[in-house]
Motif scaffolding. Structure first.
Motif, PDB file in Angstrom:
ATOM      1  N   ILE A 391      12.459 -38.236  49.067  1.00 50.97           N
ATOM      2  CA  ILE A 391      13.529 -38.273  48.085  1.00 50.97           C
ATOM      3  C   ILE A 391      14.554 -37.163  48.310  1.00 50.97           C
ATOM      4  N   ALA A 392      14.196 -36.132  49.083  1.00 48.01           N
ATOM      5  CA  ALA A 392      15.105 -35.010  49.304  1.00 48.01           C
ATOM      6  C   ALA A 392      15.546 -34.899  50.761  1.00 48.01           C
ATOM      7  N   ARG A 393      15.399 -35.980  51.521  1.00 45.24           N
ATOM      8  CA  ARG A 393      15.816 -35.963  52.924  1.00 45.24           C
ATOM      9  C   ARG A 393      16.980 -36.919  53.132  1.00 45.24           C
ATOM     10  N   LEU A 394      17.895 -36.522  53.997  1.00 50.80           N
ATOM     11  CA  LEU A 394      19.067 -37.335  54.278  1.00 50.80           C
ATOM     12  C   LEU A 394      18.836 -38.185  55.518  1.00 50.80           C
ATOM     13  N   ASP A 395      19.231 -39.450  55.448  1.00 52.26           N
ATOM     14  CA  ASP A 395      18.928 -40.417  56.506  1.00 52.26           C
ATOM     15  C   ASP A 395      19.431 -39.986  57.882  1.00 52.26           C
ATOM     16  N   HIS A 396      20.649 -39.486  57.954  1.00 52.38           N
ATOM     17  CA  HIS A 396      21.248 -39.144  59.246  1.00 52.38           C
ATOM     18  C   HIS A 396      20.415 -38.081  59.975  1.00 52.38           C
ATOM     19  N   LEU A 397      19.972 -37.061  59.266  1.00 51.67           N
ATOM     20  CA  LEU A 397      19.144 -36.026  59.876  1.00 51.67           C
ATOM     21  C   LEU A 397      17.738 -36.535  60.171  1.00 51.67           C
ATOM     22  N   GLU A 398      17.246 -37.465  59.371  1.00 49.43           N
ATOM     23  CA  GLU A 398      15.955 -38.106  59.662  1.00 49.43           C
ATOM     24  C   GLU A 398      16.016 -38.855  60.979  1.00 49.43           C
ATOM     25  N   HIS A 399      17.115 -39.546  61.214  1.00 55.69           N
ATOM     26  CA  HIS A 399      17.281 -40.274  62.476  1.00 55.69           C
ATOM     27  C   HIS A 399      17.279 -39.295  63.651  1.00 55.69           C
ATOM     28  N   ARG A 400      17.944 -38.178  63.497  1.00 55.37           N
ATOM     29  CA  ARG A 400      17.975 -37.183  64.576  1.00 55.37           C
ATOM     30  C   ARG A 400      16.566 -36.684  64.896  1.00 55.37           C
ATOM     31  N   PHE A 465      38.739 -18.518  43.045  1.00 52.18           N
ATOM     32  CA  PHE A 465      37.564 -18.394  42.178  1.00 52.18           C
ATOM     33  C   PHE A 465      36.575 -19.510  42.553  1.00 52.18           C
ATOM     34  N   GLY A 466      35.370 -19.345  42.083  1.00 47.34           N
ATOM     35  CA  GLY A 466      34.379 -20.417  42.207  1.00 47.34           C
ATOM     36  C   GLY A 466      33.893 -20.658  43.628  1.00 47.34           C
ATOM     37  N   ARG A 467      33.377 -21.858  43.835  1.00 46.20           N
ATOM     38  CA  ARG A 467      32.714 -22.232  45.084  1.00 46.20           C
ATOM     39  C   ARG A 467      33.625 -23.100  45.946  1.00 46.20           C
ATOM     40  N   GLU A 468      33.705 -22.750  47.236  1.00 42.40           N
ATOM     41  CA  GLU A 468      34.461 -23.574  48.172  1.00 42.40           C
ATOM     42  C   GLU A 468      33.445 -24.408  48.953  1.00 42.40           C
ATOM     43  N   LYS A 469      33.312 -25.668  48.607  1.00 47.99           N
ATOM     44  CA  LYS A 469      32.240 -26.510  49.140  1.00 47.99           C
ATOM     45  C   LYS A 469      32.762 -27.783  49.785  1.00 47.99           C
ATOM     46  N   THR A 470      33.918 -27.706  50.399  1.00 49.34           N
ATOM     47  CA  THR A 470      34.488 -28.894  51.033  1.00 49.34           C
ATOM     48  C   THR A 470      33.546 -29.467  52.083  1.00 49.34           C
ATOM     49  N   THR A 471      33.050 -28.610  52.986  1.00 48.62           N
ATOM     50  CA  THR A 471      32.167 -29.070  54.066  1.00 48.62           C
ATOM     51  C   THR A 471      30.852 -29.578  53.504  1.00 48.62           C
ATOM     52  N   TYR A 472      30.294 -28.862  52.517  1.00 47.03           N
ATOM     53  CA  TYR A 472      29.042 -29.304  51.899  1.00 47.03           C
ATOM     54  C   TYR A 472      29.186 -30.716  51.337  1.00 47.03           C
ATOM     55  N   CYS A 473      30.295 -30.923  50.632  1.00 42.05           N
ATOM     56  CA  CYS A 473      30.490 -32.217  49.961  1.00 42.05           C
ATOM     57  C   CYS A 473      30.581 -33.354  50.965  1.00 42.05           C
ATOM     58  N   TYR A 474      31.380 -33.151  52.016  1.00 40.57           N
ATOM     59  CA  TYR A 474      31.503 -34.231  53.001  1.00 40.57           C
ATOM     60  C   TYR A 474      30.191 -34.435  53.760  1.00 40.57           C
ATOM     61  N   PHE A 475      29.536 -33.355  54.213  1.00 44.98           N
ATOM     62  CA  PHE A 475      28.265 -33.455  54.943  1.00 44.98           C
ATOM     63  C   PHE A 475      27.227 -34.250  54.160  1.00 44.98           C
ATOM     64  N   ALA A 476      27.126 -33.953  52.875  1.00 45.86           N
ATOM     65  CA  ALA A 476      26.093 -34.583  52.057  1.00 45.86           C
ATOM     66  C   ALA A 476      26.266 -36.093  51.982  1.00 45.86           C
ATOM     67  N   ILE A 477      27.482 -36.535  51.727  1.00 48.58           N
ATOM     68  CA  ILE A 477      27.674 -37.978  51.575  1.00 48.58           C
ATOM     69  C   ILE A 477      27.632 -38.687  52.922  1.00 48.58           C
ATOM     70  N   ALA A 478      28.185 -38.075  53.968  1.00 52.42           N
ATOM     71  CA  ALA A 478      28.180 -38.707  55.284  1.00 52.42           C
ATOM     72  C   ALA A 478      26.750 -38.848  55.811  1.00 52.42           C
ATOM     73  N   SER A 479      25.870 -37.885  55.494  1.00 53.88           N
ATOM     74  CA  SER A 479      24.491 -37.906  55.999  1.00 53.88           C
ATOM     75  C   SER A 479      23.551 -38.742  55.154  1.00 53.88           C
ATOM     76  N   SER A 480      24.037 -39.224  54.024  1.00 56.72           N
ATOM     77  CA  SER A 480      23.143 -39.929  53.113  1.00 56.72           C
ATOM     78  C   SER A 480      23.384 -41.426  53.044  1.00 56.72           C
ATOM     79  N   ILE A 481      24.539 -41.892  53.456  1.00 60.59           N
ATOM     80  CA  ILE A 481      24.784 -43.326  53.426  1.00 60.59           C
ATOM     81  C   ILE A 481      25.056 -43.823  54.831  1.00 60.59           C
ATOM     82  N   ILE A 738      24.186 -28.860  58.566  1.00 60.96           N
ATOM     83  CA  ILE A 738      25.551 -29.346  58.814  1.00 60.96           C
ATOM     84  C   ILE A 738      25.839 -29.377  60.309  1.00 60.96           C
ATOM     85  N   GLN A 739      25.472 -28.313  61.009  1.00 56.88           N
ATOM     86  CA  GLN A 739      25.684 -28.266  62.456  1.00 56.88           C
ATOM     87  C   GLN A 739      24.954 -29.404  63.162  1.00 56.88           C
ATOM     88  N   LYS A 740      23.710 -29.650  62.790  1.00 56.63           N
ATOM     89  CA  LYS A 740      22.910 -30.700  63.437  1.00 56.63           C
ATOM     90  C   LYS A 740      23.452 -32.083  63.112  1.00 56.63           C
TER      91      LYS A 740
END
Length: 789
Positions: A391-400, A465-481, A738-740
């Motif tokens: 439930i906490a693993r992303l498909d793209h990294l699982e394939h790798r 201010f706050g969190r700069e998470k542009t890369t996190y946001c894109y990585f997460a969705i690209a690796s999960s669907i 993200i690198q992988k």
């Protein structure tokens, strides 16, 4: 890159064309040990007559042609190193060659390997040798001496070898008459090697008939068992395609196989009583794998097929005693329970039991005693399953991970070896998997650059201010669907997540109440005329995003979803304002009141539903208006909120904010923090099972299946971020992943590229960013026990 895309489609077509007419036996790589035994058989009725030529010459030819460069035959581990199984396998092959006076160089290299590696594989206490090895290896030594082969083991191993022979003698004294164990097909437990030894010892015509039938199906090398469970082989191939990330290229083939499997699964009759360990282990492996694949594809299946074994106390005792032998089957059972629905208590018990077995396999004592004997390195897979649940693993990294695993061609486990994919098919699938993964990486790099440009141009990356998470946001969705979702969906989800992160931080830490009221009011009116500063930047970025989504839906679907998008975003901003007022006013809501707002403020639905409209604009008619969400969407809103609260309560307590964990402590003065987090996790477990059922099964709501699957992908992303700690707020936690996922090339050794590098480079400039979818003296006793380990 376009050339690579064309090559991928051509290889997919080639593999499909081969798979249409291919014999299931062709999927399985031969067993060196079993093939060598068939190669030893003399066609003369009297074994004392002079040798002419082998009865099964093709098997001898296979032995001649399949010695490794290192000089051995048999299995290797996940690092490509020979396992303990290679010792008896190599001796068997050398004996076969010596018997027919061929392959002198092969014999020399094989003996050199045995002499050079015996100490490495035997240098541990004999009490810990696998039972099959304790029987087979001494038998091979006896046969080698009888064949005139000189075996020269180091003198300090003499005592150990004597102990192995003694242990083997003790095992054989418990044996039965070989004739009593012949199956109806003339085999001993469907083992080619055991049946070949039985025929050489007894001359039974039934055994010969079995062997001739075997060679008739497998003209050269033979598999570890025969006949093969063709259904299991096909099932394992489907599993292989999915693990390599290739399922989207073989959708029709997978569905056709699973449809047939579904009918067979439901009509299968249970075994009358527990059988031998190999039968039980194989059936557990098969049934749990079938359950997982069928359920994941939306079939309504019961878990009784594999739970019937676990309900049997005799079987459970066998598993607990011989846990090493059942380790692979138990891992498969554990994986099957990932797809447990709410109220499936027997699956909960199966998960607990299988986990205990896996933990025993991974225990330090087991590691110290067993590592040299494991034909496949299962530890890493087991550790990963326990530490990082599905439930906490992303498909793209699982394939790798699976592509880089040297044992990824293993289909299912045999007694001392494995059923592996044939080398030809393995090479083609691996070639395709590597190309497909690298193609995805190219797409992801391009899209991430575009998302970063958009975020920067809209001022969201430089808010101060706050969190700069542009890369996190894109990585997460690209690796999960999966990639077949078009680029627009990934981009919209990523951009929405960026706006949510920035705006949420503005309401939490930066904006005054006046500013927050003004911004929320502006969102409600969708009018930014009175906004300044950060408020204006946030509104303009959101307005641009909404306009982009509306335009794309109008262009492709002809539906105007402007009002829907404005309403769902206003609902989210209003929830952030409400929480800001609670925090700054010191107000403590009830848990129910908090969750009513917190489910909205986590904004998971705000991210997923608008993007879903790009492929399914009709979902607006499926009760997805604010306050009228379907159950599956409400679960999407609740689960991430609870996950976030468990990992963020310390930070939020310091900031004077409330969450579900802290509110439970307030409402239950006798409780401590462990009680509170346990309470929330209990809710999470129930809601997760409910979400899975709503997503995977038909008849639960009106949302289209693709939309439900996006719900599941989004929840898995939150599980990944907040399963064991708050990875989202960390600036370093996600960097390696993200690198992988996006940048680092696959580590697959000498795998051949589909396109020469120079041609690929030339094709990049013309790339389109839109991808398409795509032994003898007491032989009878020895044979018996060889097959029954």
């Amino acid at each position: 890159m376009e050339l690579l895309h064309i090559s991928i489609r051509a290889l997919v077509k080639e593999i499909k064309d081969e798979m249409l007419d291919i014999d299931p036996y062709s999927f399985v790589s031969p067993s060196a040990y079993d093939t060598a035994w068939l190669a030893m058989i003399n066609p003369a009725a009297d074994s004392n007559e002079p040798l002419s030529s082998p009865m099964f010459k093709a098997c001898l030819d296979w032995v001649l042609n399949n010695q490794t460069e290192e000089g051995y035959w048999g299995e290797c581990d996940s690092h490509g190193n020979p396992t303990i199984e290679s010792l008896p396998a190599t001796l068997a092959c050398v004996i076969a060659l010596k018997k027919w006076n061929v392959g002198s160089k092969n014999i020399e290299r094989g003996l050199d390997f045995v002499h050079g590696n015996a100490e490495k594989h035997l240098g541990v206490t004999h009490d810990h040798f696998p039972r099959w090895f304790t029987i087979v290896f001494p038998g091979m030594i006896e046969l080698a001496h009888k064949a005139g082969l000189e075996l020269a083991f180091p003198s300090h191993l003499n005592e150990l070898l004597s102990d192995i022979f003694y242990q083997r003698q003790r095992i054989l004294e418990t044996g039965e008459d070989i004739i009593m164990n012949l199956s109806g097909d003339g085999s001993l437990f469907q083992s080619p090697a055991a049946t070949a030894r039985a025929f050489m010892a007894t001359g039974k015509e039934e055994c010969l008939g079995y062997l001739e039938s075997l060679v008739g199906r497998c003209a050269t090398g033979v598999p570890p068992s025969y006949p093969l469970d063709e259904e299991l082989i096909k099932l394992c191939v489907v599993n292989q395609l999915q693990r390599l990330g290739l399922a989207d290229h073989f959708t029709h083939e997978i569905e056709a196989n699973l449809a047939q499997l579904y009918w067979n699964y439901n009509s299968q009759e249970p075994l009358a009583k527990p059988s031998s360990n190999p039968v039980i282990a194989t059936q557990l492996y098969k049934d749990s794998l079938a359950f997982r694949l069928l359920r994941m594809h939306g079939y309504s299946v019961s878990s009784w097929q594999f739970l019937r074994f676990l309900k049997n106390q005799e079987v459970r005792a066998r598993i607990e005693k011989d846990y090493q032998y059942f380790s692979s089957a138990m891992l498969n059972v554990y994986r099957a329970t990932d797809l447990m629905f709410l109220g499936e208590y027997e699956l909960e018990e199966a998960r607990s039991f299988s986990r205990k077995v896996i933990e025993k396999v991974l225990s330090k004592e087991t590691r110290d005693n067993k590592d040299n004997f494991r034909p496949i390195n299962l530890e890493k897979m087991m550790e990963n399953e326990l530490r990082n649940p599905w439930i906490a693993r992303l498909d793209h990294l699982e394939h790798r991970t699976w592509i880089e695993n040297r044992n990824s061609n293993i289909l299912c486990v045999g007694k001392g070896s494995f059923h592996r994919l044939s080398p030809v098919l393995t090479e083609k699938l691996m070639q395709l998997a590597v190309a497909d993964y690298e193609f995805r990486q190219f797409i992801y790099r391009n899209e991430l650059e575009e998302v970063e440009r958009w975020s920067r141009s809209r001022g969201l990356r430089d808010m101060g201010f706050g969190r700069e998470k542009t890369t996190y946001c894109y990585f997460a969705i690209a690796s999960s669907i999966p990639l077949p979702y078009d680029s627009d969906i990934r981009m919209m989800i990523a951009k929405s997540a960026i706006v949510v992160t920035v705006a949420d931080d503005f309401y939490d830490m930066e904006g005054s109440l006046d500013e927050l009221n003004s911004l929320t009011d502006a969102i409600g009116r969708w009018d930014a005329s009175r906004l300044r500063g950060h408020s204006k930047t946030i509104f303009d970025a959101l307005d641009d995003l909404v306009g982009e989504i509306v335009a794309k839906v109008l262009q492709h679907r002809g539906t105007d979803i402007t009002v829907f998008l404005q309403q769902i975003w206003y609902e989210t901003f209003a929830s952030w304002l409400e929480e800001a007022k609670w925090s700054r006013g010191g107000y403590l809501p009830s848990i129910d009141e908090y969750l009513g707002t917190g489910m909205i403020s986590i904004a998971a639905h705000t991210i997923i539903l608008p993007a879903s409209c790009l492929s399914n604009p009709s979902l607006i008619d499926c009760k997805v208006r604010p306050g009228e969400y379907e159950t599956v969407t409400k679960l999407l809103m609740l689960i991430p909120r609870l996950l976030n609260d468990i990992q963020s309560y310390q930070k939020e307590q310091e900031e004077g904010k409330m969450n579900c964990v802290l509110l439970y402590l307030k409402e239950n003065p006798g409780a401590d923090i462990e009680d509170s987090t346990a309470y929330v996790r209990q809710i999470l477990d129930k809601k997760w099972g409910e979400l899975l059922q709503h997503v995977l099964m038909d008849g639960f709501g009106d949302l289209p299946k693709p939309c439900k699957l996006l719900h599941l992908s989004c929840v898995k992303v939150f599980q990944m971020f907040f399963h064991s700690r708050n990875r989202f707020d960390s600036n370093t936690e996600m960097l390696q992943d993200i690198q992988k996922a996006i940048y680092i090339p696959l580590n697959v050794g000498t795998s051949k590229p589909l396109v020469p590098p120079q041609k690929e480079d030339q094709a990049i400039n013309s790339h389109s960013s839109q991808p398409s979818k795509y032994e003898i003296s007491r032989s009878s006793q020895l044979v018996l026990d060889l097959a029954t380990v």
